[in-house]
Design a protein around this motif. Structure first.
Motif, mmCIF file in Angstrom:
data_model
loop_
_atom_site.group_PDB
_atom_site.id
_atom_site.type_symbol
_atom_site.label_atom_id
_atom_site.label_comp_id
_atom_site.label_asym_id
_atom_site.label_seq_id
_atom_site.Cartn_x
_atom_site.Cartn_y
_atom_site.Cartn_z
ATOM 1 N N GLU A 171 -35.117 26.586 34.390
ATOM 2 C CA GLU A 171 -35.233 25.267 35.020
ATOM 3 C C GLU A 171 -36.235 24.404 34.278
ATOM 4 O O GLU A 171 -36.002 23.215 34.054
ATOM 5 N N GLU A 172 -37.352 24.984 33.877
ATOM 6 C CA GLU A 172 -38.364 24.237 33.150
ATOM 7 C C GLU A 172 -37.837 23.808 31.774
ATOM 8 O O GLU A 172 -38.120 22.699 31.312
ATOM 9 N N ALA A 173 -37.062 24.659 31.112
ATOM 10 C CA ALA A 173 -36.498 24.319 29.815
ATOM 11 C C ALA A 173 -35.513 23.172 29.959
ATOM 12 O O ALA A 173 -35.488 22.246 29.142
ATOM 13 N N ALA A 175 -35.549 20.890 32.335
ATOM 14 C CA ALA A 175 -36.328 19.698 32.664
ATOM 15 C C ALA A 175 -36.960 19.120 31.396
ATOM 16 O O ALA A 175 -37.007 17.900 31.216
ATOM 17 N N ALA A 176 -37.419 19.973 30.484
ATOM 18 C CA ALA A 176 -38.013 19.515 29.239
ATOM 19 C C ALA A 176 -36.967 18.815 28.372
ATOM 20 O O ALA A 176 -37.254 17.790 27.747
ATOM 21 N N GLU A 177 -35.767 19.308 28.338
ATOM 22 C CA GLU A 177 -34.694 18.684 27.599
ATOM 23 C C GLU A 177 -34.350 17.316 28.168
ATOM 24 O O GLU A 177 -34.133 16.365 27.431
ATOM 25 N N ILE A 178 -34.307 17.205 29.479
ATOM 26 C CA ILE A 178 -33.985 15.940 30.135
ATOM 27 C C ILE A 178 -35.079 14.920 29.857
ATOM 28 O O ILE A 178 -34.819 13.759 29.576
ATOM 29 N N ASP A 179 -36.340 15.357 29.906
ATOM 30 C CA ASP A 179 -37.465 14.473 29.641
ATOM 31 C C ASP A 179 -37.433 13.949 28.208
ATOM 32 O O ASP A 179 -37.889 12.831 27.953
ATOM 33 N N LYS A 180 -36.901 14.731 27.259
ATOM 34 C CA LYS A 180 -36.810 14.269 25.883
ATOM 35 C C LYS A 180 -35.942 13.039 25.778
ATOM 36 O O LYS A 180 -36.205 12.143 24.995
ATOM 37 N N TYR A 181 -34.867 13.039 26.519
ATOM 38 C CA TYR A 181 -33.910 11.953 26.413
ATOM 39 C C TYR A 181 -34.258 10.752 27.293
ATOM 40 O O TYR A 181 -33.640 9.708 27.151
#
Length: 182
Positions: A171-173, A175-181
């Motif tokens: 889930e954290e990974a 979320a980190a991907e979504i935050d990048k975009y």
């Protein structure tokens, strides 16, 4: 004359004989189309031919000398000579048969011990017991050498990465991907 070369192919000779001297392609029944591939011509140098002729002459000379030797003998000598010759030939045949049997036995022993059959000529002994001993000794050393090579190839460094303490959950990974975009 030292560098002369003689070339001929067996199929050329056979084709020419079959066609009565006609063209080999025509004798094959093809209208100029060749469906089979011609083998390459064998090349013999003069030294090879000279060696063949010398070997043939030596064999002929030996046969003539043998015939003259037998011709000079009286009847009793001829009979004993022929018996000795036949006994020697029989012993040679028996030795060859025994060697083939030992080799066949060795192949069976190798198969039972999971040893490659390529080593049969090295491991075959004078008796079945000797062959079994040779195979047993070889198998131990062969297996040890194979194991050493396997360990050598598998040896390496552990991949560097996280030690497990700082692992990121799925889930954290995400979320980190979504935050990048964003």
């Amino acid at each position: 004359m030292d560098t002369e070369k003689n070339t001929a192919t067996e199929t050329d000779v056979k084709d020419a004989a079959a066609s009565g001297g006609k063209d080999p392609a025509a004798a094959a029944g093809g209208a100029g189309k060749e469906t089979k591939r011609e083998p390459e011509a064998k090349t013999y140098d003069q030294a090879y031919i000279d060696q063949l002729l010398a070997d043939q002459k030596a064999a002929t000379d030996a046969a003539v000398a043998e015939a003259l030797k037998v011709a000079k003998m009286d009847e009793d000598s001829k009979a004993s000579y022929e018996q000795e010759k036949a006994a020697k030939e029989l012993a040679d045949r028996e030795a060859k048969i025994a060697a083939r049997e030992r080799k066949a036995d060795a192949l069976d022993i190798l198969a039972k011990n999971d040893v490659p059959s390529e080593f049969v000529d090295i491991l075959v002994g004078d008796t079945t017991e000797k062959t079994k001993a040779n195979v047993a000794a070889f198998k131990g050393k062969f297996d040890a050498a194979v194991q050493a090579q396997v360990e050598k190839r598998l040896a390496g460094t552990t991949p560097k990465g996280s030690s497990g303490a700082g692992t990121v959950s799925e889930e954290e990974a995400m979320a980190a991907e979504i935050d990048k975009y964003l």
